[in-house]
Scaffold this motif. Structure first.
Motif, PDB file in Angstrom:
ATOM      1  N   GLU A 212       0.850  -1.181   0.000  1.00  0.00           N
ATOM      2  CA  GLU A 212       0.000   0.000   0.000  1.00  0.00           C
ATOM      3  C   GLU A 212       0.887   1.232   0.000  1.00  0.00           C
ATOM      4  O   GLU A 212       2.066   1.155   0.358  1.00  0.00           O
ATOM      5  N   VAL A 213       0.331   2.350  -0.431  1.00  0.00           N
ATOM      6  CA  VAL A 213       1.074   3.604  -0.446  1.00  0.00           C
ATOM      7  C   VAL A 213       0.207   4.697   0.158  1.00  0.00           C
ATOM      8  O   VAL A 213      -1.021   4.588   0.201  1.00  0.00           O
ATOM      9  N   ASP A 214       0.853   5.744   0.630  1.00  0.00           N
ATOM     10  CA  ASP A 214       0.134   6.898   1.132  1.00  0.00           C
ATOM     11  C   ASP A 214      -0.042   7.894   0.002  1.00  0.00           C
ATOM     12  O   ASP A 214       0.790   7.977  -0.913  1.00  0.00           O
ATOM     13  N   VAL A 215      -1.117   8.680   0.050  1.00  0.00           N
ATOM     14  CA  VAL A 215      -1.362   9.637  -1.023  1.00  0.00           C
ATOM     15  C   VAL A 215      -0.207  10.628  -1.167  1.00  0.00           C
ATOM     16  O   VAL A 215       0.081  11.106  -2.272  1.00  0.00           O
ATOM     17  N   ALA A 216       0.491  10.931  -0.075  1.00  0.00           N
ATOM     18  CA  ALA A 216       1.632  11.851  -0.161  1.00  0.00           C
ATOM     19  C   ALA A 216       2.740  11.284  -1.029  1.00  0.00           C
ATOM     20  O   ALA A 216       3.513  12.041  -1.633  1.00  0.00           O
ATOM     21  N   ASP A 217       2.828   9.957  -1.117  1.00  0.00           N
ATOM     22  CA  ASP A 217       3.834   9.323  -1.960  1.00  0.00           C
ATOM     23  C   ASP A 217       3.530   9.490  -3.443  1.00  0.00           C
ATOM     24  O   ASP A 217       4.379   9.188  -4.286  1.00  0.00           O
ATOM     25  N   LEU A 218       2.331   9.953  -3.757  1.00  0.00           N
ATOM     26  CA  LEU A 218       1.923  10.124  -5.156  1.00  0.00           C
ATOM     27  C   LEU A 218       1.939  11.594  -5.576  1.00  0.00           C
ATOM     28  O   LEU A 218       1.440  11.937  -6.647  1.00  0.00           O
ATOM     29  N   ALA A 219       2.545  12.440  -4.759  1.00  0.00           N
ATOM     30  CA  ALA A 219       2.528  13.880  -5.024  1.00  0.00           C
ATOM     31  C   ALA A 219       3.248  14.260  -6.307  1.00  0.00           C
ATOM     32  O   ALA A 219       2.935  15.275  -6.925  1.00  0.00           O
ATOM     33  N   GLU A 220       4.230  13.456  -6.729  1.00  0.00           N
ATOM     34  CA  GLU A 220       4.991  13.769  -7.933  1.00  0.00           C
ATOM     35  C   GLU A 220       4.373  13.165  -9.193  1.00  0.00           C
ATOM     36  O   GLU A 220       4.888  13.374 -10.294  1.00  0.00           O
ATOM     37  N   GLU A 221       3.278  12.440  -9.032  1.00  0.00           N
ATOM     38  CA  GLU A 221       2.689  11.730 -10.165  1.00  0.00           C
ATOM     39  C   GLU A 221       1.718  12.615 -10.946  1.00  0.00           C
ATOM     40  O   GLU A 221       1.235  13.632 -10.447  1.00  0.00           O
ATOM     41  N   HIS A 222       1.426  12.188 -12.183  1.00  0.00           N
ATOM     42  CA  HIS A 222       0.433  12.856 -13.016  1.00  0.00           C
ATOM     43  C   HIS A 222      -0.861  12.072 -12.933  1.00  0.00           C
ATOM     44  O   HIS A 222      -0.902  10.872 -13.260  1.00  0.00           O
ATOM     45  N   LEU A 223      -1.946  12.725 -12.482  1.00  0.00           N
ATOM     46  CA  LEU A 223      -3.237  12.062 -12.320  1.00  0.00           C
ATOM     47  C   LEU A 223      -4.030  12.145 -13.614  1.00  0.00           C
ATOM     48  O   LEU A 223      -4.214  13.230 -14.175  1.00  0.00           O
ATOM     49  N   LEU A 224      -4.523  11.005 -14.077  1.00  0.00           N
ATOM     50  CA  LEU A 224      -5.235  10.926 -15.361  1.00  0.00           C
ATOM     51  C   LEU A 224      -6.734  11.125 -15.193  1.00  0.00           C
ATOM     52  O   LEU A 224      -7.530  10.532 -15.924  1.00  0.00           O
ATOM     53  N   GLN A 225      -7.134  11.937 -14.243  1.00  0.00           N
ATOM     54  CA  GLN A 225      -8.543  12.223 -14.006  1.00  0.00           C
ATOM     55  C   GLN A 225      -8.636  13.608 -13.384  1.00  0.00           C
ATOM     56  O   GLN A 225      -7.628  14.230 -13.048  1.00  0.00           O
ATOM     57  N   ASP A 226      -9.853  14.087 -13.243  1.00  0.00           N
ATOM     58  CA  ASP A 226     -10.068  15.406 -12.661  1.00  0.00           C
ATOM     59  C   ASP A 226      -9.572  15.414 -11.216  1.00  0.00           C
ATOM     60  O   ASP A 226     -10.008  14.588 -10.409  1.00  0.00           O
ATOM     61  N   PRO A 227      -8.662  16.332 -10.853  1.00  0.00           N
ATOM     62  CA  PRO A 227      -8.183  16.390  -9.466  1.00  0.00           C
ATOM     63  C   PRO A 227      -9.312  16.570  -8.454  1.00  0.00           C
ATOM     64  O   PRO A 227      -9.167  16.160  -7.290  1.00  0.00           O
ATOM     65  N   ALA A 228     -10.433  17.157  -8.881  1.00  0.00           N
ATOM     66  CA  ALA A 228     -11.565  17.321  -7.966  1.00  0.00           C
ATOM     67  C   ALA A 228     -12.122  15.971  -7.528  1.00  0.00           C
ATOM     68  O   ALA A 228     -12.769  15.876  -6.479  1.00  0.00           O
ATOM     69  N   ASP A 229     -11.877  14.923  -8.313  1.00  0.00           N
ATOM     70  CA  ASP A 229     -12.336  13.581  -7.937  1.00  0.00           C
ATOM     71  C   ASP A 229     -11.551  13.037  -6.748  1.00  0.00           C
ATOM     72  O   ASP A 229     -12.039  12.145  -6.043  1.00  0.00           O
ATOM     73  N   VAL A 230     -10.319  13.542  -6.549  1.00  0.00           N
ATOM     74  CA  VAL A 230      -9.457  13.058  -5.465  1.00  0.00           C
ATOM     75  C   VAL A 230      -8.856  14.280  -4.770  1.00  0.00           C
ATOM     76  O   VAL A 230      -7.685  14.616  -4.960  1.00  0.00           O
ATOM     77  N   PRO A 231      -9.647  14.984  -3.959  1.00  0.00           N
ATOM     78  CA  PRO A 231      -9.140  16.215  -3.331  1.00  0.00           C
ATOM     79  C   PRO A 231      -7.926  15.997  -2.449  1.00  0.00           C
ATOM     80  O   PRO A 231      -7.100  16.904  -2.289  1.00  0.00           O
ATOM     81  N   GLU A 232      -7.780  14.806  -1.887  1.00  0.00           N
ATOM     82  CA  GLU A 232      -6.623  14.534  -1.040  1.00  0.00           C
ATOM     83  C   GLU A 232      -5.332  14.541  -1.864  1.00  0.00           C
ATOM     84  O   GLU A 232      -4.280  14.994  -1.389  1.00  0.00           O
ATOM     85  N   TRP A 233      -5.413  14.021  -3.100  1.00  0.00           N
ATOM     86  CA  TRP A 233      -4.241  14.079  -3.982  1.00  0.00           C
ATOM     87  C   TRP A 233      -4.000  15.518  -4.430  1.00  0.00           C
ATOM     88  O   TRP A 233      -2.866  15.987  -4.453  1.00  0.00           O
ATOM     89  N   ARG A 234      -5.048  16.215  -4.785  1.00  0.00           N
ATOM     90  CA  ARG A 234      -4.917  17.612  -5.239  1.00  0.00           C
ATOM     91  C   ARG A 234      -4.226  18.466  -4.185  1.00  0.00           C
ATOM     92  O   ARG A 234      -3.434  19.364  -4.527  1.00  0.00           O
ATOM     93  N   ALA A 235      -4.472  18.184  -2.917  1.00  0.00           N
ATOM     94  CA  ALA A 235      -3.889  18.986  -1.844  1.00  0.00           C
ATOM     95  C   ALA A 235      -2.379  18.818  -1.729  1.00  0.00           C
ATOM     96  O   ALA A 235      -1.698  19.702  -1.195  1.00  0.00           O
ATOM     97  N   VAL A 236      -1.828  17.710  -2.229  1.00  0.00           N
ATOM     98  CA  VAL A 236      -0.387  17.468  -2.098  1.00  0.00           C
ATOM     99  C   VAL A 236       0.337  17.449  -3.438  1.00  0.00           C
ATOM    100  O   VAL A 236       1.581  17.418  -3.471  1.00  0.00           O
ATOM    101  N   ALA A 237      -0.386  17.492  -4.545  1.00  0.00           N
ATOM    102  CA  ALA A 237       0.209  17.291  -5.868  1.00  0.00           C
ATOM    103  C   ALA A 237       1.120  18.451  -6.269  1.00  0.00           C
ATOM    104  O   ALA A 237       0.720  19.621  -6.237  1.00  0.00           O
TER     105      ALA A 237
END
Length: 265
Positions: A98-123
């Protein structure tokens, strides 16, 4: 009316709709066993259509992915799903349980960031203003793009499993709110089969005396109902605290350093 009543041969089919990832088979089997004279028609719909089919009269009940606009509806939550990250098979996340959402901060999300606000907050790409627009895609198309290594998705586990391919992996993500599935129907629908199906999905026995009880306040979307649901949610959270991933030894799954939390396989 009890769950075993209302068996009218030749009656209009009772129509149920369900969104991708929801598997209603066990409830349909129970219906067929308890209501052999009352045909039930179940069919998939998109998330965009999940409530519209109720308002248009196409369906009597809909298994929906929450949240939805509850105006004029009864809605009962059924279960929650673990969010997962979907990435190419060669992606570093494949090495972890498993990974924490903070570990995905450098990644490119292939969907609307509004769908995953927790990722948007750290991206980083959101913070730096360098995020390129992503054209809307169906989930299968987005998974195909993720398989190419062009980015990641964060989805409910059932959707990741439904659209799984050999060239992608999915791993649970901590720090992202679970997805919730519920059952919805119009508040004015007095068809007795509605209460029968509610009883089935809630696991009531055929002879249960609860068949005549109205939906709880939490199902109505009223202020009292929302307060009741919030209290229940806090109590549930107290009984089952979320797990924390263990600190990693060598930086984030994205390979760019840092001290993100993740659980090695």
């Amino acid at each position: 009316m009890g769950d075993g009543e209302g068996r009218t041969p030749g009656a209009e089919p009772f129509r149920i709709r369900f969104v991708p990832g929801v598997t209603p088979d066990r409830w349909l089997r129970t219906w067929a066993r308890r209501m052999p004279g009352s045909p039930l028609e179940a069919a998939p719909v998109t998330t965009a259509e999940q409530v519209a089919v109720l308002r248009s009269g196409e369906a009597s009940m809909s298994l929906v992915r929450l949240p939805v606009d509850r105006a004029g509806l009864h809605v009962i939550p059924l279960y929650r799903e673990v969010p997962v990250v979907v990435a190419a098979k060669e992606h570093p996340v494949a090495a972890f349980e498993e990974v924490d959402v903070a570990d995905l901060a450098e990644e490119h999300l292939l969907q609307d960031p509004a769908d995953v606000p927790e990722w948007r907050a750290v991206a980083r790409e959101v913070r730096d203003g360098g995020r390129a627009p992503v054209a809307p895609m169906s989930v299968p198309a987005a998974v195909e793009v993720a398989a190419s290594g062009a980015g990641i998705l964060i989805l409910p586990m059932s959707l990741a499993r439904l659209h799984h391919r050999r060239d992608v992996v999915h791993r649970p993500v901590t720090g992202v709110a679970p997805s919730e599935v519920g059952l919805a129907w119009l508040a004015g629908n007095e068809d007795p089969r509605v209460e029968t199906f509610v009883g089935i999905v809630r696991g009531r026995t055929e002879r249960s005396s609860r068949g005549n009880q109205p939906p709880s306040p939490a199902a109505t979307g009223t202020t009292a109902g929302r307060e009741q649901a919030a209290t229940a949610g806090r109590e549930q959270a107290g009984r089952a605290p979320a797990r924390r991933a263990r600190p990693g030894r060598a930086g984030r799954p994205g390979g760019r350093g840092g001290h993100g939390r993740r659980r090695p396989r």
